[in-house]
Design an enzyme around this catalytic site. Structure first.
Site, PDB file in Angstrom:
ATOM      1  N   ARG A   1       5.879  -1.645   5.058  1.00 27.96           N
ATOM      2  CA  ARG A   1       5.483  -0.062   4.156  1.00 27.96           C
ATOM      3  C   ARG A   1       5.786   0.809   5.411  1.00 27.96           C
ATOM      4  O   ARG A   1       5.936   1.838   4.783  1.00 27.96           O
ATOM      5  CB  ARG A   1       3.854  -0.235   4.570  1.00 27.96           C
ATOM      6  CG  ARG A   1       3.227  -1.488   2.736  1.00 27.96           C
ATOM      7  CD  ARG A   1       2.333  -0.746   2.291  1.00 27.96           C
ATOM      8  NE  ARG A   1       1.819   0.005   1.395  1.00 27.96           N
ATOM      9  CZ  ARG A   1       1.390   1.061   2.199  1.00 27.96           C
ATOM     10  NH1 ARG A   1       0.786   1.276   2.847  1.00 27.96           N
ATOM     11  NH2 ARG A   1       1.699   2.173   1.367  1.00 27.96           N
TER      12      ARG A   1
ATOM     13  N   TYR B   1       7.496   3.484   3.676  1.00 26.59           N
ATOM     14  CA  TYR B   1       7.439   4.566   3.169  1.00 26.59           C
ATOM     15  C   TYR B   1       6.755   5.287   4.252  1.00 26.59           C
ATOM     16  O   TYR B   1       6.132   6.543   4.063  1.00 26.59           O
ATOM     17  CB  TYR B   1       6.604   4.059   2.435  1.00 26.59           C
ATOM     18  CG  TYR B   1       6.628   2.894   0.982  1.00 26.59           C
ATOM     19  CD1 TYR B   1       7.123   3.672   0.091  1.00 26.59           C
ATOM     20  CD2 TYR B   1       5.547   2.003   1.247  1.00 26.59           C
ATOM     21  CE1 TYR B   1       7.204   2.510  -0.705  1.00 26.59           C
ATOM     22  CE2 TYR B   1       5.576   0.976   0.397  1.00 26.59           C
ATOM     23  CZ  TYR B   1       6.884   1.151  -0.561  1.00 26.59           C
ATOM     24  OH  TYR B   1       6.944   0.650  -2.128  1.00 26.59           O
TER      25      TYR B   1
ATOM     26  N   GLU C   1      -5.320  -0.361 -14.642  1.00 24.36           N
ATOM     27  CA  GLU C   1      -4.133  -1.097 -13.925  1.00 24.36           C
ATOM     28  C   GLU C   1      -4.038  -1.557 -12.364  1.00 24.36           C
ATOM     29  O   GLU C   1      -3.114  -1.055 -11.530  1.00 24.36           O
ATOM     30  CB  GLU C   1      -3.216  -0.631 -14.627  1.00 24.36           C
ATOM     31  CG  GLU C   1      -2.102  -0.838 -15.883  1.00 24.36           C
ATOM     32  CD  GLU C   1      -0.923  -0.956 -16.457  1.00 24.36           C
ATOM     33  OE1 GLU C   1      -0.193  -0.239 -15.719  1.00 24.36           O
ATOM     34  OE2 GLU C   1      -0.829  -1.021 -17.209  1.00 24.36           O
TER      35      GLU C   1
ATOM     36  N   TYR D   1       0.326  -5.093  -1.363  1.00 24.86           N
ATOM     37  CA  TYR D   1       1.738  -5.008  -0.631  1.00 24.86           C
ATOM     38  C   TYR D   1       2.697  -4.950   0.634  1.00 24.86           C
ATOM     39  O   TYR D   1       3.508  -4.584   1.100  1.00 24.86           O
ATOM     40  CB  TYR D   1       2.232  -3.175  -1.109  1.00 24.86           C
ATOM     41  CG  TYR D   1       2.083  -3.424  -2.181  1.00 24.86           C
ATOM     42  CD1 TYR D   1       2.527  -3.729  -3.783  1.00 24.86           C
ATOM     43  CD2 TYR D   1       0.804  -1.752  -3.102  1.00 24.86           C
ATOM     44  CE1 TYR D   1       1.905  -3.095  -4.888  1.00 24.86           C
ATOM     45  CE2 TYR D   1       0.650  -1.424  -4.061  1.00 24.86           C
ATOM     46  CZ  TYR D   1       1.295  -2.073  -5.304  1.00 24.86           C
ATOM     47  OH  TYR D   1       0.455  -1.814  -6.377  1.00 24.86           O
TER      48      TYR D   1
ATOM     49  N   CYS E   1      16.090  -7.314  14.236  1.00 22.93           N
ATOM     50  CA  CYS E   1      17.354  -6.836  15.056  1.00 22.93           C
ATOM     51  C   CYS E   1      17.488  -5.188  14.361  1.00 22.93           C
ATOM     52  O   CYS E   1      18.266  -5.410  13.365  1.00 22.93           O
ATOM     53  CB  CYS E   1      18.080  -7.641  15.071  1.00 22.93           C
ATOM     54  SG  CYS E   1      17.995  -9.362  15.987  1.00 22.93           S
ATOM     55  N   GLU E   2      16.504  -4.883  13.919  1.00 22.38           N
ATOM     56  CA  GLU E   2      16.853  -3.797  13.032  1.00 22.38           C
ATOM     57  C   GLU E   2      15.887  -2.439  14.268  1.00 22.38           C
ATOM     58  O   GLU E   2      14.658  -2.965  14.066  1.00 22.38           O
ATOM     59  CB  GLU E   2      15.957  -3.373  12.138  1.00 22.38           C
ATOM     60  CG  GLU E   2      16.368  -4.319  11.101  1.00 22.38           C
ATOM     61  CD  GLU E   2      16.974  -3.804   9.936  1.00 22.38           C
ATOM     62  OE1 GLU E   2      17.692  -2.323  10.020  1.00 22.38           O
ATOM     63  OE2 GLU E   2      17.659  -4.595   8.681  1.00 22.38           O
TER      64      GLU E   2
ATOM     65  N   GLY F   1      -2.825   3.310  -9.988  1.00 24.58           N
ATOM     66  CA  GLY F   1      -2.868   4.248  -8.895  1.00 24.58           C
ATOM     67  C   GLY F   1      -3.718   4.512  -8.346  1.00 24.58           C
ATOM     68  O   GLY F   1      -3.776   5.435  -7.057  1.00 24.58           O
TER      69      GLY F   1
ATOM     70  N   ARG G   1      -3.982  -1.726  -6.139  1.00 25.80           N
ATOM     71  CA  ARG G   1      -4.060  -0.958  -4.197  1.00 25.80           C
ATOM     72  C   ARG G   1      -5.367  -1.407  -3.734  1.00 25.80           C
ATOM     73  O   ARG G   1      -6.374  -1.863  -2.698  1.00 25.80           O
ATOM     74  CB  ARG G   1      -3.603   0.218  -3.767  1.00 25.80           C
ATOM     75  CG  ARG G   1      -3.622  -0.032  -2.671  1.00 25.80           C
ATOM     76  CD  ARG G   1      -3.120   1.580  -2.144  1.00 25.80           C
ATOM     77  NE  ARG G   1      -1.546   2.001  -2.874  1.00 25.80           N
ATOM     78  CZ  ARG G   1      -0.938   1.756  -2.683  1.00 25.80           C
ATOM     79  NH1 ARG G   1      -0.350   1.449  -0.780  1.00 25.80           N
ATOM     80  NH2 ARG G   1      -0.186   2.147  -2.861  1.00 25.80           N
TER      81      ARG G   1
HETATM   82  N1  LLP Z   1       0.868  -0.172 -12.976  1.00 25.18           N
HETATM   83  C1  LLP Z   1       2.108  -0.161 -13.185  1.00 25.18           C
HETATM   84  C2  LLP Z   1       3.195   0.407 -14.447  1.00 25.18           C
HETATM   85  C3  LLP Z   1       2.448   0.018 -11.828  1.00 25.18           C
HETATM   86  O1  LLP Z   1       3.848   0.137 -11.298  1.00 25.18           O
HETATM   87  C4  LLP Z   1       1.744   0.063 -10.345  1.00 25.18           C
HETATM   88  C5  LLP Z   1       2.731  -0.022  -8.910  1.00 25.18           C
HETATM   89  C6  LLP Z   1      -0.014  -0.570 -10.456  1.00 25.18           C
HETATM   90  C7  LLP Z   1      -0.074  -0.152 -11.968  1.00 25.18           C
HETATM   91  C8  LLP Z   1      -0.348  -0.325  -9.051  1.00 25.18           C
HETATM   92  O2  LLP Z   1      -1.098   0.668  -8.839  1.00 25.18           O
HETATM   93  P1  LLP Z   1      -1.530   0.456  -7.680  1.00 25.18           P
HETATM   94  O3  LLP Z   1      -3.031   0.988  -8.443  1.00 25.18           O
HETATM   95  O4  LLP Z   1      -1.380  -0.092  -6.939  1.00 25.18           O
HETATM   96  O5  LLP Z   1      -1.484   2.373  -7.012  1.00 25.18           O
HETATM   97  N2  LLP Z   1       4.756  -0.393  -2.830  1.00 25.18           N
HETATM   98  C9  LLP Z   1       4.118   0.605  -2.967  1.00 25.18           C
HETATM   99  C10 LLP Z   1       3.104   0.871  -3.762  1.00 25.18           C
HETATM  100  C11 LLP Z   1       4.029   0.704  -5.253  1.00 25.18           C
HETATM  101  C12 LLP Z   1       3.323   0.482  -6.270  1.00 25.18           C
HETATM  102  C13 LLP Z   1       4.103  -0.151  -7.768  1.00 25.18           C
HETATM  103  N3  LLP Z   1       3.578   0.184  -8.966  1.00 25.18           N
HETATM  104  C14 LLP Z   1       2.354   0.452  -1.559  1.00 25.18           C
HETATM  105  O6  LLP Z   1       3.316  -0.524  -1.039  1.00 25.18           O
HETATM  106  O7  LLP Z   1       2.662   1.837  -1.504  1.00 25.18           O
END
Ligand code: LLP
Length: 422
Positions: free
Chosen positions: A318, A322, A279, A378, A350-351, A242, A282
């Site tokens: 994205r 978002y 975990e 992502y 086409c959107e 996160g 990004r």
């Molecule tokens: N662990 C779990 C259980 C998750 O669901 C996620 C992301 C991560 C780790 C990794 O999170 P990060 O460090 O990448 O923030 N598509 C969206 C982001 C969706 C995140 C989903 N889960 C975007 O483009 O911003």
């Protein structure tokens, strides 16, 4: 200077490390994802340094970018992986990742996925409901093995991020209510095919402050103490991913800031012996990639100027999904002879939602190349073939060398498995 250290102007041309993006566009065509190997290493190193030699396992949240070359690079650096599907498990194994460093998250694990994970010998299932716990227990029993599990708890904290990527609030589908966790752990303890190994939470994505993590951690610490009182000793604590990155002017907390605070809280609670699992997705890849695209046409009406480029929402969803901001950098910036206009940078789909950036001051001519920054996370993993557009190629730059790690998709291959009716 761009915000991404490994993508800088050299002699008037934007480079990835020491390779010109103009050269890459010429050699591989556009749209093209370009990643910097050094940026991947640097991002990993920031977690490695933050770990301060303590027992920390970084399980790369591979949904951010699951190209095999990137997985393999991280595996070689020693990461584990956070997976959310049988498909991601197969990718990790194909990339020579270590099965016993895999944690398996996700609310809807199917039986075949649980079986495959048990066969591979993963480190831990992050269990998201009591029904899932039952299913894992049954499958493990039938196989005559013990399934290592953590409960993913929902600590009900606000990650202060976009609602679509916030996961730790009561209204979210993720995890089990932290107040119900002690009872579920107690039942799990009675299951002969379940081995309780840890506790897990993940509160959201693109989090820039540390306070939501610490709020969640307080609740996790209280839970771990409660479990200790119930005679349940855990060996690890997984605080999820996160951590955010800089897309424009954000100043996200660093891994060192986060981990120093976490270690302090754990030590104060006499829980410093627990292995800490992270975990991050990004923050390991987001600023290691750009999406290179070419201006096909410039077009204006009374209200707007449009730069119609050859990348689209199918390559990078994205912005429209978002309302996310990605910096747009010209590969060869124009002089002041070319007037600056506010452009909407849009794709050919086409959107009306097919846009990549809005109202950006740019000096453009038809045929110019643009780099859409911070497209390492992502982006490709969320790409589709909408409008029967082949998914873009991906290259990794390493100093002056270039590796094509996924060729552009072939149009015939998009529909070759489809069948006509008799
Ligand atoms: N662990 C779990 C259980 C998750 O669901 C996620 C992301 C991560 C780790 C990794 O999170 P990060 O460090 O990448 O923030 N598509 C969206 C982001 C969706 C995140 C989903 N889960 C975007 O483009 O911003």
């Amino acid at each position: 200077m761009t915000i991404a250290k490994h993508f800088q102007l050299k002699d008037g041309v934007l480079h990835a490390e020491n390779v010109s993006l103009a050269q890459l566009a010429h050699d591989f065509d556009t749209p093209l994802f370009v990643y910097s190997r050094q940026a991947l290493h640097d991002a990993w190193e920031s977690y490695h340094v933050a770990a301060q030699g303590r027992d920390v396992l970084v399980c790369y949240g591979m949904k951010a970018n699951s190209n095999l070359a990137i997985l393999n690079e991280f595996a070689r650096l020693g990461t584990g992986f956070d997976i959310v599907s049988g498909g991601e498990l197969a990718r990790v194994l194909a990339a020579k990742g270590d099965a016993n460093k895999i944690v398996f998250s996700g609310v809807g694990k199917q039986a075949w996925e649980i079986e495959a994970a048990l066969e591979a010998g993963i480190k831990c299932f992050n269990v998201e409901s009591e029904a899932e716990l039952q299913r894992i227990a049954e499958i493990a029993l039938n196989k005559g093995v013990k399934a290592p599990v953590s409960l993913r708890v929902n600590p009900d904290v606000d990650a202060k991020t976009h609602p679509y990527i916030s996961t730790g609030l009561k209204g979210n589908k993720f995890g089990v209510d932290i107040n119900e966790a002690p009872a579920i752990y107690a039942r799990a303890q009675q299951m002969p095919s379940i081995d309780i190994v840890g506790v897990d939470c993940h509160i959201g994505s693109q989090i820039t402050e540390i306070s939501p993590y610490l709020d969640a951690l307080d609740k996790l610490i209280a839970l771990i103490k409660q479990l200790q009182a119930q005679g349940i000793e855990l060996s690890h604590l997984d605080i999820g991913g996160g951590l955010g990155i800089r897309y424009t002017d954000e100043t996200p907390a660093t891994p060192t800031e986060l981990l120093s605070a976490v270690f302090q809280a754990l030590d104060a609670a006499r829980l410093g012996h627990l292995q800490l699992i992270l975990e991050p997705g990004r923050s390991l890849v987001g600023n290691a990639g750009v999406l290179l695209t070419q201006v096909e046409y410039l077009k204006s009406n009374q209200e707007k100027n449009f730069a119609i480029v050859d990348a689209a929402m199918n390559d990078l969803i994205r912005p429209t999904l978002y309302d996310a901001w990605h910096d747009i950098e010209p590969v060869t910036p124009r002089s002041e002879d070319v007037p600056s206009h506010q452009y909407d940078v849009v794709g050919p789909i086409c959107e009306s939602g097919d846009w990549l950036a809005k109202d950006r001051p740019l000096r453009l001519e038809q045929g110019d190349l643009l780099a859409i920054m911070s497209a390492g996370a992502y982006a490709f993993t969320m790409a589709s073939q909408y409008n029967t557009r082949p998914r873009a190629a991906e290259v990794i730059v390493d100093d002056q060398s270039v590796h094509l790690v996924r060729p552009r998709e072939d149009i015939q291959k998009i529909f070759e498995s489809e069948r006509l009716l008799d």
